[in-house]
Scaffold this motif. Structure first.
Motif, PDB file in Angstrom:
ATOM      1  N   ASP A  71     -40.042 -90.145 -25.910  1.00 59.17           N
ATOM      2  CA  ASP A  71     -38.898 -89.409 -26.449  1.00 59.17           C
ATOM      3  C   ASP A  71     -38.971 -87.959 -25.992  1.00 59.17           C
ATOM      4  O   ASP A  71     -39.819 -87.580 -25.167  1.00 59.17           O
ATOM      5  N   ALA A  72     -38.087 -87.120 -26.525  1.00 63.72           N
ATOM      6  CA  ALA A  72     -38.001 -85.726 -26.088  1.00 63.72           C
ATOM      7  C   ALA A  72     -39.187 -84.894 -26.535  1.00 63.72           C
ATOM      8  O   ALA A  72     -39.368 -83.763 -26.070  1.00 63.72           O
ATOM      9  N   ASP A  73     -40.013 -85.407 -27.446  1.00 62.21           N
ATOM     10  CA  ASP A  73     -41.234 -84.725 -27.866  1.00 62.21           C
ATOM     11  C   ASP A  73     -42.463 -85.267 -27.150  1.00 62.21           C
ATOM     12  O   ASP A  73     -43.595 -84.984 -27.566  1.00 62.21           O
ATOM     13  N   GLY A 112     -45.473 -84.473 -20.103  1.00 64.20           N
ATOM     14  CA  GLY A 112     -45.259 -83.157 -20.708  1.00 64.20           C
ATOM     15  C   GLY A 112     -44.740 -82.130 -19.728  1.00 64.20           C
ATOM     16  O   GLY A 112     -43.895 -81.289 -20.068  1.00 64.20           O
ATOM     17  N   THR A 113     -45.217 -82.176 -18.474  1.00 59.20           N
ATOM     18  CA  THR A 113     -44.790 -81.189 -17.482  1.00 59.20           C
ATOM     19  C   THR A 113     -43.344 -81.442 -17.054  1.00 59.20           C
ATOM     20  O   THR A 113     -42.600 -80.498 -16.769  1.00 59.20           O
ATOM     21  N   ALA A 114     -42.905 -82.701 -17.020  1.00 62.44           N
ATOM     22  CA  ALA A 114     -41.495 -82.996 -16.736  1.00 62.44           C
ATOM     23  C   ALA A 114     -40.595 -82.427 -17.823  1.00 62.44           C
ATOM     24  O   ALA A 114     -39.512 -81.904 -17.539  1.00 62.44           O
ATOM     25  N   PRO A 142     -37.170 -86.730 -16.445  1.00 67.92           N
ATOM     26  CA  PRO A 142     -36.430 -86.679 -17.716  1.00 67.92           C
ATOM     27  C   PRO A 142     -35.210 -87.592 -17.688  1.00 67.92           C
ATOM     28  O   PRO A 142     -34.574 -87.792 -16.653  1.00 67.92           O
ATOM     29  N   VAL A 143     -34.867 -88.115 -18.861  1.00 68.50           N
ATOM     30  CA  VAL A 143     -33.632 -88.879 -19.073  1.00 68.50           C
ATOM     31  C   VAL A 143     -32.693 -87.980 -19.867  1.00 68.50           C
ATOM     32  O   VAL A 143     -33.043 -87.527 -20.958  1.00 68.50           O
ATOM     33  N   ARG A 144     -31.496 -87.744 -19.328  1.00 74.07           N
ATOM     34  CA  ARG A 144     -30.535 -86.856 -19.982  1.00 74.07           C
ATOM     35  C   ARG A 144     -29.343 -87.648 -20.497  1.00 74.07           C
ATOM     36  O   ARG A 144     -28.934 -88.635 -19.883  1.00 74.07           O
ATOM     37  N   SER A 149     -25.893 -83.580 -21.558  1.00 73.66           N
ATOM     38  CA  SER A 149     -27.012 -83.165 -20.692  1.00 73.66           C
ATOM     39  C   SER A 149     -28.290 -82.870 -21.472  1.00 73.66           C
ATOM     40  O   SER A 149     -29.259 -82.347 -20.923  1.00 73.66           O
ATOM     41  N   LYS A 150     -28.313 -83.215 -22.749  1.00 75.05           N
ATOM     42  CA  LYS A 150     -29.519 -83.036 -23.563  1.00 75.05           C
ATOM     43  C   LYS A 150     -30.606 -83.992 -23.094  1.00 75.05           C
ATOM     44  O   LYS A 150     -30.355 -85.169 -22.838  1.00 75.05           O
ATOM     45  N   VAL A 151     -31.840 -83.487 -22.965  1.00 80.59           N
ATOM     46  CA  VAL A 151     -32.960 -84.335 -22.571  1.00 80.59           C
ATOM     47  C   VAL A 151     -33.349 -85.227 -23.754  1.00 80.59           C
ATOM     48  O   VAL A 151     -33.681 -84.735 -24.832  1.00 80.59           O
ATOM     49  N   LEU A 152     -33.308 -86.544 -23.523  1.00 75.50           N
ATOM     50  CA  LEU A 152     -33.627 -87.502 -24.581  1.00 75.50           C
ATOM     51  C   LEU A 152     -35.052 -88.016 -24.488  1.00 75.50           C
ATOM     52  O   LEU A 152     -35.608 -88.493 -25.469  1.00 75.50           O
TER      53      LEU A 152
END
Length: 577
Positions: A71-73, A112-114, A142-144, A149-152
């Motif tokens: 996930d985004a975290d 994490g770096t992505a 990343p998946v947006r 365009s929010k990173v999910l």
């Protein structure tokens, strides 16, 4: 990792990540990971990605590679691998569902770096910050969300370093793109419905209109004109909860600027605890609807309630609203937070010529209750402040309840406004039953949650203590006062300044003039949210006799997280284990 790196030896994205890792105080020689409790396996991302991850994993089953979705975290949601030895290694380093591979936990890595770089990241062998990851290579993309365009989250491929190749990032990018295509297909109908409802609301009225969902926020020009940016966050947070319920709601929301907002929430769709819809807003000030921010910048200032921080302002504004409605009120807060001060200031700001009486429970006796009853019977309006009610015994609580009961449901506009003050966590069932008769409770925040107001409180209190003498506080001393935790709140600050004024009545207060108790400070000034989190950690440590692992479990965070936060907040308690 602490030694300087020559230019050109390490790729720039990796060098930037190493710098962030040092800033996060990540340990290079060990992994400190804990199972994260607050993540969902049923989300917009997992529903869209699930079939694709399974299909691609089946295609890679004979390859020594693991396909991972987070996930985004950076919390791992799914991990697929057909290689037994690789799977066992990933288990040893906790690259598994429920664990977060954010840079702040493990340093430089593909996941994490992505997320930090908001783009594809490849990390090979010794480029990892943590030594335990040096046998691996990984590529994360990343998946947006295709609309916002929010990173999910992140799609990641991880393998042994010896098996790595430059195609890994291409495969991860392909998988991420397929997931985004499914997200677009799934969200299209909902977003179009929301857009239609938003445009209809804008055409029908001239007020402030928002359209919001988990991944989208739109507002018209009137909303930008009418609402300060600081007001938008709290308003949208409450409106979002109402929309998720799937029913129309009308809310009255107190805003940090001092305004009250009347909010109409109309869902366009809802799905469990998620939803989207249209929010229409009117600003109410002093009983009238405002259509322009210039009409009133804030609620009337309260002469003795010093402070302009958002939490304090919102509390004062809420009390003021209850006063205007003549609604009996409970003020709850730690000792010394200024509960009685707010009640007095509200009364004086609105009706300075009216009667005000304060009844302290420490003076309880037969005459105490009789005088309260007389004030209630007099019918001349005014304000009664009943303080420290948690100190009354059961018989006294019952006597007070009997005196209040005949007037509780009165609609007489001249009945007194009654404010009760209590300290949370004290008093028995009898008191709780009495307080339940008061329609509302407002929590008065502790000073550490609005510590920015110390800069206003200090000169105000010094002026009171010196009766206007020329004494000011130096910037250095103010920084010390700002970093204090103030367990005794405003009252403790007042007593500290009283000691200072006893020794120095003119000139400039230096840090050396402050008493020793001011030296128990945090490392930096905490934001209100950080102060609340810090309080929760301290309470959990006290409840668990200083056991950090048990405190972390109670708070639903990993042990690594609580260790890092204890260091970051500078929490120091005896007997921590």
């Amino acid at each position: 990792m602490d030694e300087p790196v020559e230019p050109g030896v390490v790729r720039e994205p990796i060098l930037a990540s190493w710098t962030r890792s040092r800033h996060y105080d990540v340990a290079a020689d060990r992994l400190e990971l804990g199972l994260e409790s607050e993540f969902s396996l049923d989300s917009l991302l997992t529903r869209a990605a699930g079939p694709i991850i399974r299909e691609v994993a089946d295609q890679l089953t004979s390859e020594p590679v693991s396909l991972i979705l987070t996930d985004a975290d950076a919390v791992v949601l799914d991990r697929r691998s057909g290689d037994g030895s690789l799977t066992r290694q990933l288990d040893r380093i906790a690259l598994a569902p429920g664990f977060s591979y954010a840079e702040r936990h493990v340093g430089t890595n593909g996941i994490g770096t992505a997320l930090e770089g908001r783009g594809p990241a490849q990390v090979f062998g010794h480029e990892h910050y943590a030594e335990h990851l040096e046998d691996l290579a990984c590529a994360g993309v990343p998946v947006r969300h295709p609309v916002s365009s929010k990173v999910l989250g992140v799609v990641d491929l991880t393998c042994w370093r010896r098996d790595a190749n430059m195609m890994m990032v291409a495969i991860a990018s392909s998988v991420a793109k397929r997931i985004e295509e499914v997200l677009l297909e799934q969200s299209g109908r909902r977003e179009l419905t929301l857009l239609h409802d938003y445009l209809t609301a804008c055409q029908r009225g001239r007020g402030a209109v928002f359209a919001m969902s988990d991944d989208l926020l739109m507002m018209n020009d009137r909303a930008r004109e009418l609402l300060d940016p600081a007001d938008q966050g709290p308003l949208l947070a409450e409106a979002g909860e109402a929309l998720a319920a799937g029913r129309r709601h009308q809310l009255m929301i107190d805003l940090p600027s001092g305004h009250t907002a009347r909010v109409q929430c109309r869902p366009s769709w809802s799905d469990g605890d998620r939803g989207g819809g249209v929010v229409q807003v009117q600003i109410i000030a002093n009983g009238t609807t405002q259509t322009s921010r210039s009409v009133a910048a804030a609620a009337p200032s309260l002469p003795a309630a010093v402070g302009s921080g958002p939490l304090w302002a919102k509390c004062c504004q809420a009390v003021d609203r209850h006063f205007r409605a003549r609604e009996w009120l409970v003020l709850e807060g730690e000792a010394g937070t200024g509960k009685t001060t707010i009640a007095r200031a509200t009364h004086q700001g609105r009706t300075p010529a009216a009667h005000l009486r304060v009844f302290d429970a420490d003076q309880y006796g037969p005459r105490w209750v009789a005088e309260i009853a007389e004030e209630l019977e007099s019918g001349d309006g005014g304000t009664l402040v009943l303080t420290h009610l948690e100190r009354l015994d059961a018989a006294a609580v019952q006597a007070l309840a009997d005196a209040l009961e005949p007037h509780r449901e009165s609609t007489d506009p001249e009945r007194p406004w009654i404010v009760a003050t209590v300290t949370p966590g004290r008093g028995g069932a009898d008191l709780r039953e009495l307080l339940a008769h008061f329609p509302s409770t407002v929590e008065v925040p502790p000073l550490r949650h609005h510590v920015e107001d110390v800069t206003e409180l200090v000169p105000y209190l010094i002026a009171r203590l010196t009766r206007g003498a020329d004494l000011s506080c130096s910037a250095e001393a103010m920084r010390v006062l700002m970093r204090n935790r103030w367990p005794g709140n405003v009252e403790q600050l007042y007593q500290v300044l009283r000691k200072v004024v006893a020794r120095r009545r003119t000139g400039v207060v230096a840090s050396a003039d402050l008493p020793p108790e001011c030296r128990a400070t945090t490392r930096r000034v905490l934001t209100p949210l950080e102060a609340i989190e810090c309080d929760a950690i301290v309470d959990a440590l006290i409840d668990t006799d200083g056991n950090k692992a048990e405190a972390a479990r109670h708070l639903g965070m990993s042990r690594a997280t609580i260790y890092r936060k204890i260091r970051g907040y500078g929490i120091s308690m005896p007997s921590l284990t």
